[in-house]
Design a protein around this motif. Sequence first.
Motif, PDB file in Angstrom:
ATOM      1  N   GLY A  25      -6.903  38.532  53.835  1.00 12.51           N
ATOM      2  CA  GLY A  25      -7.520  38.932  52.575  1.00 12.51           C
ATOM      3  C   GLY A  25      -7.012  40.222  51.968  1.00 12.51           C
ATOM      4  O   GLY A  25      -7.564  40.714  50.991  1.00 12.51           O
ATOM      5  N   VAL A  26      -5.947  40.779  52.522  1.00 12.13           N
ATOM      6  CA  VAL A  26      -5.452  42.056  51.991  1.00 12.13           C
ATOM      7  C   VAL A  26      -4.367  41.849  50.921  1.00 12.13           C
ATOM      8  O   VAL A  26      -3.881  42.805  50.331  1.00 12.13           O
ATOM      9  CB  VAL A  26      -4.897  42.982  53.109  1.00 12.13           C
ATOM     10  CG1 VAL A  26      -5.970  43.296  54.132  1.00 12.13           C
ATOM     11  CG2 VAL A  26      -3.678  42.383  53.792  1.00 12.13           C
ATOM     12  N   GLY A  27      -4.008  40.592  50.683  1.00 12.61           N
ATOM     13  CA  GLY A  27      -2.981  40.310  49.678  1.00 12.61           C
ATOM     14  C   GLY A  27      -1.604  40.128  50.285  1.00 12.61           C
ATOM     15  O   GLY A  27      -0.590  40.242  49.592  1.00 12.61           O
ATOM     16  N   LYS A  28      -1.562  39.804  51.562  1.00 18.70           N
ATOM     17  CA  LYS A  28      -0.283  39.622  52.262  1.00 18.70           C
ATOM     18  C   LYS A  28       0.568  38.528  51.607  1.00 18.70           C
ATOM     19  O   LYS A  28       1.749  38.742  51.328  1.00 18.70           O
ATOM     20  CB  LYS A  28      -0.561  39.285  53.730  1.00 18.70           C
ATOM     21  CG  LYS A  28       0.634  38.822  54.521  1.00 18.70           C
ATOM     22  CD  LYS A  28       0.241  38.448  55.926  1.00 18.70           C
ATOM     23  CE  LYS A  28      -0.842  37.405  56.005  1.00 18.70           C
ATOM     24  NZ  LYS A  28      -0.507  36.105  55.386  1.00 18.70           N
ATOM     25  N   SER A  29      -0.041  37.361  51.340  1.00 14.70           N
ATOM     26  CA  SER A  29       0.735  36.234  50.812  1.00 14.70           C
ATOM     27  C   SER A  29       1.211  36.519  49.393  1.00 14.70           C
ATOM     28  O   SER A  29       2.347  36.202  49.027  1.00 14.70           O
ATOM     29  CB  SER A  29      -0.104  34.955  50.819  1.00 14.70           C
ATOM     30  OG  SER A  29      -0.519  34.687  52.133  1.00 14.70           O
ATOM     31  N   THR A  30       0.341  37.118  48.584  1.00 14.27           N
ATOM     32  CA  THR A  30       0.701  37.479  47.211  1.00 14.27           C
ATOM     33  C   THR A  30       1.889  38.441  47.238  1.00 14.27           C
ATOM     34  O   THR A  30       2.845  38.302  46.468  1.00 14.27           O
ATOM     35  CB  THR A  30      -0.504  38.149  46.523  1.00 14.27           C
ATOM     36  OG1 THR A  30      -1.643  37.308  46.687  1.00 14.27           O
ATOM     37  CG2 THR A  30      -0.253  38.404  45.059  1.00 14.27           C
ATOM     38  N   ASN A  39      -1.619  47.690  49.202  1.00  9.27           N
ATOM     39  CA  ASN A  39      -1.990  46.749  48.139  1.00  9.27           C
ATOM     40  C   ASN A  39      -3.407  47.044  47.652  1.00  9.27           C
ATOM     41  O   ASN A  39      -4.234  47.540  48.405  1.00  9.27           O
ATOM     42  CB  ASN A  39      -1.903  45.307  48.662  1.00  9.27           C
ATOM     43  CG  ASN A  39      -2.047  44.290  47.544  1.00  9.27           C
ATOM     44  OD1 ASN A  39      -1.550  44.499  46.436  1.00  9.27           O
ATOM     45  ND2 ASN A  39      -2.736  43.202  47.813  1.00  9.27           N
ATOM     46  N   MET A  40      -3.671  46.723  46.403  1.00  8.55           N
ATOM     47  CA  MET A  40      -4.953  47.002  45.746  1.00  8.55           C
ATOM     48  C   MET A  40      -5.245  48.499  45.876  1.00  8.55           C
ATOM     49  O   MET A  40      -6.344  48.926  46.174  1.00  8.55           O
ATOM     50  CB  MET A  40      -6.076  46.162  46.352  1.00  8.55           C
ATOM     51  CG  MET A  40      -5.721  44.685  46.427  1.00  8.55           C
ATOM     52  SD  MET A  40      -7.141  43.652  46.716  1.00  8.55           S
ATOM     53  CE  MET A  40      -6.420  42.264  47.594  1.00  8.55           C
ATOM     54  N   ALA A  69      -1.107  48.105  42.399  1.00  9.23           N
ATOM     55  CA  ALA A  69      -2.451  48.279  41.827  1.00  9.23           C
ATOM     56  C   ALA A  69      -3.320  47.052  42.064  1.00  9.23           C
ATOM     57  O   ALA A  69      -2.803  45.945  42.257  1.00  9.23           O
ATOM     58  CB  ALA A  69      -2.335  48.530  40.325  1.00  9.23           C
ATOM     59  N   LEU A  70      -4.612  47.272  42.059  1.00  9.44           N
ATOM     60  CA  LEU A  70      -5.548  46.149  41.978  1.00  9.44           C
ATOM     61  C   LEU A  70      -5.472  45.700  40.522  1.00  9.44           C
ATOM     62  O   LEU A  70      -6.011  46.348  39.636  1.00  9.44           O
ATOM     63  CB  LEU A  70      -6.953  46.610  42.349  1.00  9.44           C
ATOM     64  CG  LEU A  70      -8.069  45.584  42.196  1.00  9.44           C
ATOM     65  CD1 LEU A  70      -7.844  44.397  43.091  1.00  9.44           C
ATOM     66  CD2 LEU A  70      -9.408  46.207  42.511  1.00  9.44           C
ATOM     67  N   ASP A  71      -4.728  44.639  40.291  1.00 11.33           N
ATOM     68  CA  ASP A  71      -4.347  44.275  38.933  1.00 11.33           C
ATOM     69  C   ASP A  71      -4.872  42.867  38.655  1.00 11.33           C
ATOM     70  O   ASP A  71      -4.408  41.896  39.265  1.00 11.33           O
ATOM     71  CB  ASP A  71      -2.806  44.334  38.866  1.00 11.33           C
ATOM     72  CG  ASP A  71      -2.254  43.981  37.505  1.00 11.33           C
ATOM     73  OD1 ASP A  71      -3.026  43.491  36.655  1.00 11.33           O
ATOM     74  OD2 ASP A  71      -1.041  44.183  37.308  1.00 11.33           O
ATOM     75  N   ILE A 104      -2.408  40.123  38.402  1.00 11.90           N
ATOM     76  CA  ILE A 104      -1.803  39.598  39.642  1.00 11.90           C
ATOM     77  C   ILE A 104      -2.640  38.429  40.143  1.00 11.90           C
ATOM     78  O   ILE A 104      -2.126  37.365  40.472  1.00 11.90           O
ATOM     79  CB  ILE A 104      -1.705  40.698  40.731  1.00 11.90           C
ATOM     80  CG1 ILE A 104      -0.713  41.782  40.314  1.00 11.90           C
ATOM     81  CG2 ILE A 104      -1.320  40.086  42.079  1.00 11.90           C
ATOM     82  CD1 ILE A 104      -0.491  42.883  41.327  1.00 11.90           C
ATOM     83  N   ARG A 105      -3.970  38.639  40.153  1.00 13.77           N
ATOM     84  CA  ARG A 105      -4.846  37.581  40.655  1.00 13.77           C
ATOM     85  C   ARG A 105      -4.765  36.323  39.776  1.00 13.77           C
ATOM     86  O   ARG A 105      -4.563  35.223  40.272  1.00 13.77           O
ATOM     87  CB  ARG A 105      -6.294  38.080  40.730  1.00 13.77           C
ATOM     88  CG  ARG A 105      -7.245  37.015  41.267  1.00 13.77           C
ATOM     89  CD  ARG A 105      -8.673  37.482  41.187  1.00 13.77           C
ATOM     90  NE  ARG A 105      -8.937  38.612  42.063  1.00 13.77           N
ATOM     91  CZ  ARG A 105      -9.371  38.493  43.322  1.00 13.77           C
ATOM     92  NH1 ARG A 105      -9.585  37.309  43.827  1.00 13.77           N
ATOM     93  NH2 ARG A 105      -9.596  39.555  44.053  1.00 13.77           N
TER      94      ARG A 105
HETATM   95  P1  ADP Z   1      -3.901  37.335  52.348  1.00 14.64           P
HETATM   96  O1  ADP Z   1      -2.602  36.595  52.385  1.00 14.64           O
HETATM   97  O2  ADP Z   1      -3.810  38.717  52.918  1.00 14.64           O
HETATM   98  O3  ADP Z   1      -5.059  36.571  52.913  1.00 14.64           O
HETATM   99  P2  ADP Z   1      -3.831  36.807  49.491  1.00 14.64           P
HETATM  100  O4  ADP Z   1      -2.445  37.155  49.108  1.00 14.64           O
HETATM  101  O5  ADP Z   1      -4.205  35.363  49.634  1.00 14.64           O
HETATM  102  O6  ADP Z   1      -4.274  37.586  50.814  1.00 14.64           O
HETATM  103  O7  ADP Z   1      -4.794  37.533  48.433  1.00 14.64           O
HETATM  104  C1  ADP Z   1      -6.203  37.448  48.516  1.00 14.64           C
HETATM  105  C2  ADP Z   1      -6.748  37.469  47.083  1.00 14.64           C
HETATM  106  O8  ADP Z   1      -6.493  38.744  46.494  1.00 14.64           O
HETATM  107  C3  ADP Z   1      -6.110  36.445  46.159  1.00 14.64           C
HETATM  108  O9  ADP Z   1      -7.098  35.930  45.300  1.00 14.64           O
HETATM  109  C4  ADP Z   1      -5.088  37.250  45.361  1.00 14.64           C
HETATM  110  O10 ADP Z   1      -4.839  36.714  44.071  1.00 14.64           O
HETATM  111  C5  ADP Z   1      -5.770  38.589  45.279  1.00 14.64           C
HETATM  112  N1  ADP Z   1      -4.825  39.726  45.187  1.00 14.64           N
HETATM  113  C6  ADP Z   1      -3.834  40.027  46.050  1.00 14.64           C
HETATM  114  N2  ADP Z   1      -3.214  41.159  45.679  1.00 14.64           N
HETATM  115  C7  ADP Z   1      -3.822  41.571  44.545  1.00 14.64           C
HETATM  116  C8  ADP Z   1      -3.658  42.693  43.652  1.00 14.64           C
HETATM  117  N3  ADP Z   1      -2.728  43.621  43.886  1.00 14.64           N
HETATM  118  N4  ADP Z   1      -4.471  42.768  42.586  1.00 14.64           N
HETATM  119  C9  ADP Z   1      -5.435  41.843  42.345  1.00 14.64           C
HETATM  120  N5  ADP Z   1      -5.660  40.796  43.125  1.00 14.64           N
HETATM  121  C10 ADP Z   1      -4.868  40.650  44.236  1.00 14.64           C
END
Ligand code: ADP
Length: 368
Positions: A122-127, A280-281, A317-319, A322-323
């Motif tokens: 949930g930290v945005g690793k995949s994104t 991230n965020m 940024a928490l953008d 991006i989401r």
């Molecule tokens: P993980 O792989 O760590 O579980 P994800 O990449 O699936 O995390 O991201 C979790 C959620 O956070 C998703 O809905 C994604 O769109 C959102 N997210 C990730 N990075 C950002 C960011 N920098 N700003 C806003 N939302 C983000």
Amino acid sequence: MSKPDPVLQSEIRARVAEIRGPDHAPLGDSGRLSEIIVRNGRAYFFIAVSPTEAASWEAARLAAQTAAAEVPGVTSATVSLNAERTATPTSSKPPETPSPTSQFPALAEISHIVAVASGKGGVGKSTTACNIALALKGLGLRVGILDADIYGPSMPKLFGLRAKPTVVGERTLVPLDGYGVKVMSIGFVVDEAKALVWRGPMVMGAITQMLRDVAWGALDVLIVDMPPGTGDAQLTMAQSAHLSGAVIVSTPQDLALIDARKGVAMFQQVDVPILGIVENMSYFVCDECGKRHEIFSHGGAAKEAARLGVPLLGEIALDPIIRERSDAGLPIVVTEPDSESAAAYRSIAQQIWARLQAGDSGSRPPVR
Ligand code: ADP
């Protein structure tokens, strides 16, 4: 950093060699044992079985794991059944000792494999992994991304890919094209709900298959979106893919940083260089007032990176865009290239490539 331990390796091999499989032959003579890897007292190895034999070998796997863990000096042992290699047991043949790389000729033409990891989900690793891959592609590199996050594969969604990969030959999967990046995800081939209930050995089997049976061809960089966490599946993956380096993604909250620290320690344990940390965020830019709000105690990653002696590659940024874009399969690096966030991903990608080029991380040995 830890070094291989040949004494422990041979003691483990001697003990495990005596265990008998369902065919009653001692494992040592079977040609089924992989190389035994020992780092900091943790042992890892595979027993090669054919897919139809896997169930009948479970007892022998457990016995081998217990025997290895009982060797003085071994703190833990992880043994998996590798159902991907064709087992050709003969009692006259000497035991095969394949190196992990030679088990994966599909990776032979890849110059660098880089893991993107996080201590927790949930930290945005995949994104981050998706956008870094696209930013590397933007540098003119040949890039692939392997979604090894088998508990929550997100690359199909992030790249907006719904097709199934085609199969060539007996079982080799052809990666899909996502904005010029070669993409492979367990999400293309299995139902997510099924993957969620997989037990450890099945998870490792799936990861092995993803490393082995994908027609990547020649790539400059393969990004691996790792499963979150620092358990044995992650460690096995880190070990068997012969990674050039790892990027750790963390949010600024302290708790996540503690997890990130565990991630760093895991890669160091298996001698994988840390290319850097991405926060991230990190902060939030208000649409209305245009001001930067440090919503979580921003800057934690910078301090942590300095403490660990690894670079902070960047702050994203928490953008909200991006989401939105991620959910729609329209990654921001491609669809909003002029945005501040896309620029931040590009800067991170440039630093990663520079570090790989400078040899700060070990480039992968050629596969023979
Ligand atoms: P993980 O792989 O760590 O579980 P994800 O990449 O699936 O995390 O991201 C979790 C959620 O956070 C998703 O809905 C994604 O769109 C959102 N997210 C990730 N990075 C950002 C960011 N920098 N700003 C806003 N939302 C983000």
